[in-house]
Design an enzyme around this catalytic site. Structure first.
Site, PDB file in Angstrom:
ATOM      1  N   CYS A   1     -23.097 -15.041  17.040  1.00 12.23           N
ATOM      2  CA  CYS A   1     -22.828 -13.939  16.110  1.00 12.23           C
ATOM      3  C   CYS A   1     -23.356 -12.626  16.661  1.00 12.23           C
ATOM      4  O   CYS A   1     -24.533 -12.309  16.515  1.00 12.23           O
ATOM      5  CB  CYS A   1     -23.463 -14.241  14.746  1.00 12.23           C
ATOM      6  SG  CYS A   1     -23.236 -12.924  13.545  1.00 12.23           S
TER       7      CYS A   1
ATOM      8  N   CYS B   1     -24.814 -10.181  14.138  1.00 15.60           N
ATOM      9  CA  CYS B   1     -26.143 -10.549  13.638  1.00 15.60           C
ATOM     10  C   CYS B   1     -27.226 -10.216  14.657  1.00 15.60           C
ATOM     11  O   CYS B   1     -28.284  -9.712  14.311  1.00 15.60           O
ATOM     12  CB  CYS B   1     -26.235 -12.054  13.387  1.00 15.60           C
ATOM     13  SG  CYS B   1     -24.991 -12.711  12.313  1.00 15.60           S
ATOM     14  N   ASP B   2     -26.960 -10.557  15.909  1.00 18.37           N
ATOM     15  CA  ASP B   2     -28.052 -10.659  16.870  1.00 18.37           C
ATOM     16  C   ASP B   2     -28.033  -9.625  17.987  1.00 18.37           C
ATOM     17  O   ASP B   2     -28.966  -9.566  18.788  1.00 18.37           O
ATOM     18  CB  ASP B   2     -28.067 -12.072  17.475  1.00 18.37           C
ATOM     19  CG  ASP B   2     -28.203 -13.147  16.393  1.00 18.37           C
ATOM     20  OD1 ASP B   2     -28.742 -12.813  15.318  1.00 18.37           O
ATOM     21  OD2 ASP B   2     -27.772 -14.282  16.609  1.00 18.37           O
TER      22      ASP B   2
END
Lengths: 323, 117
Positions: free
Chosen positions: A134, A137-138
């Site tokens: 992701c 997200c990261d």
């Protein structure tokens, strides 16, 4: 026996929520069980620029929140939780979650597909320690670092482009010399000076499982078999998806890749069970096609309920079927 | 389903951890503490938020459960090498005893927590 629903929908991506919207508007009072990955794959994307009607684009999570609210507005009941077992041969069909059991006359499967992993030994231990599926997200954790994106499709291009906001350099690794991504996404990625390319190449190893952090990947050239070590702090895996069909394995006809086979619209091999979205589509896999097939499943379920075989119709109804 | 109702009443039981209060509230806590590393932009973090709320209700008085926003509190996230969210770390006596990365099922999380209470 618990009350018999007209329609239960499993999954809450564009397919499931559109099926919910249409069946709610047909007065079927659908119950939707959202699943572990609520909102589906669009929850992990940023700007969606190819969903018609949003001429300036819309953020994936925002689109899903709107679809959800729209389905609820017409009377969809949305249940959090993950379905643990389904029996499509039972009459009525049974659907179980960790907390409850439901029964229904028709079932719409919209369980989608989940990100595939490379299958390397260190991949799982380093998940969240430099390995990610992701980017939105990261990406934040890799500010100023060199990272790699594995994959050659649209998702891989989108992730690579997004990650250049944080990383100093993004190396895209793809096993063939031709990318699968659409031309517009390829052009965008190729025009980005921070993106480097390692084509005809596969990741052999992610280091360093022992230290508990990603320090490098070992990449093998598929033509020359030559191996190179590429120092990176992060590896983003975007190599496609596998359909979430474990729940109905052995109960419905599937192709060799585990996708549910549909015919005459959204019908599966079991009457009263319909499938829509990525769980039955390995070709198009777009938000708009998923939504379209969700609409088809709702209409197919409605037709089925109108012509329901008598022995099934005699099951006492909780809500009544619209005439 | 009552999950939504439960989550509402449990929300006030979820603590907020920061770079500033982490030593005091997590490391020096008398009992086990579950820390949910999250950020506003992280879809999966939002997915597990209702479950974290529910767990805080169910484990009220047994363990402390709270969230740490990695965007606003980069020091703690860096110290524990959190490079993917959601990450849940369970602390006991100032040490990390469990680590769960990604979206996990509630039953699995409960089994992880139950090992330490």
């Amino acid at each position: 026996m618990p009350p018999v629903h007209n329609v239960i929908i499993i999954g809450s991506g564009p397919a499931g929520l559109t099926a919910a919207l249409y069946s709610a508007r047909a007065n079927l009072q659908p119950l939707l069980i959202e699943g572990l990955e609520a909102g589906g794959q669009l929850m992990l994307t940023t700007m969606v620029e190819n969903y018609p009607g949003f001429r300036d684009g819309i953020m994936g999570p925002e689109l899903m929140a709107d679809m959800r609210a729209q389905a609820e507005r017409f009377g969809t009941t949305i249940v959090q939780g993950n379905v643990t077992a389904v029996d499509v041969c039972a009459s009525p069909i049974s659907v179980r979650t960790a907390d409850a059991e439901y029964v229904t006359r028709t079932l719409i499967l919209a369980t989608g597909a989940s990100a595939r992993l490379l299958g390397l030994p260190s991949e799982r231990t380093l998940m969240g320690r430099g390995v990610s599926t992701c980017a939105t997200c990261d990406g934040y954790f890799f500010r100023g670092h060199d990272i790699a994106v594995v994959g050659g499709g649209d998702s891989a291009m989108e992730e690579a482009i997004f990650l250049t906001k944080f990383a100093s350099k993004v190396t895209v690794i793809h096993r063939r010399d031709v990318l699968r991504a659409s031309k517009i996404m390829q052009d965008k990625a190729r025009a980005n000076a921070k993106i480097a390319w390692l084509l005809d190449s596969e990741v052999d190893e992610i280091r360093d499982g022992g230290r508990g952090e990603v320090t490098a990947i070992v990449v093998r050239n598929n033509k020359t078999a030559e191996k190179t070590e590429v120092p990176v702090a992060g590896v983003f895996v975007a190599i496609g998806h596998t359909p979430n069909t474990a729940l109905v394995r052995g109960q419905l006809e599937m192709n060799s890749n585990g996708y549910i086979i549909t015919h005459d619209g959204s019908k599966t091999s079991v009457p009263g069970v319909f499938a829509c979205g990525d769980v039955q589509d390995h070709i198009y896999r777009q938000a708009i096609t998923a939504a379209g097939s969700g609409c088809m499943a709702a209409i197919d379920a409605e037709h089925y309920l109108e012509n329901i075989p008598e022995h099934l119709a005699s099951v006492p109804s909780q809500l009544g079927i619209r005439n | 389903m009552m999950a939504g109702d439960k989550a509402q009443t449990a929300t006030d039981k979820v603590q907020t951890f920061t770079d500033g209060n982490f030593d005091e509230t997590v490391l020096k806590s008398g009992g086990p503490v579950l820390v949910d590393f999250w950020a506003e932009w992280c879809g999966p973090c939002k997915r597990i938020a209702p479950m974290i709320d529910a767990l805080a209700g169910e484990y009220n008085g047994k363990i402390t459960i709270g969230k740490l926003n990695v965007d606003e509190n980069p020091s703690v996230a860096f110290k524990y090498q959190v490079k993917g969210i959601p990450t849940l770390l369970l602390f006991k006596d100032g040490q990390v005893v469990e680590s769960v990365v990604g979206v996990a099922q509630k039953d699995y999380l409960k089994s992880v927590i139950d090992k330490h209470i």
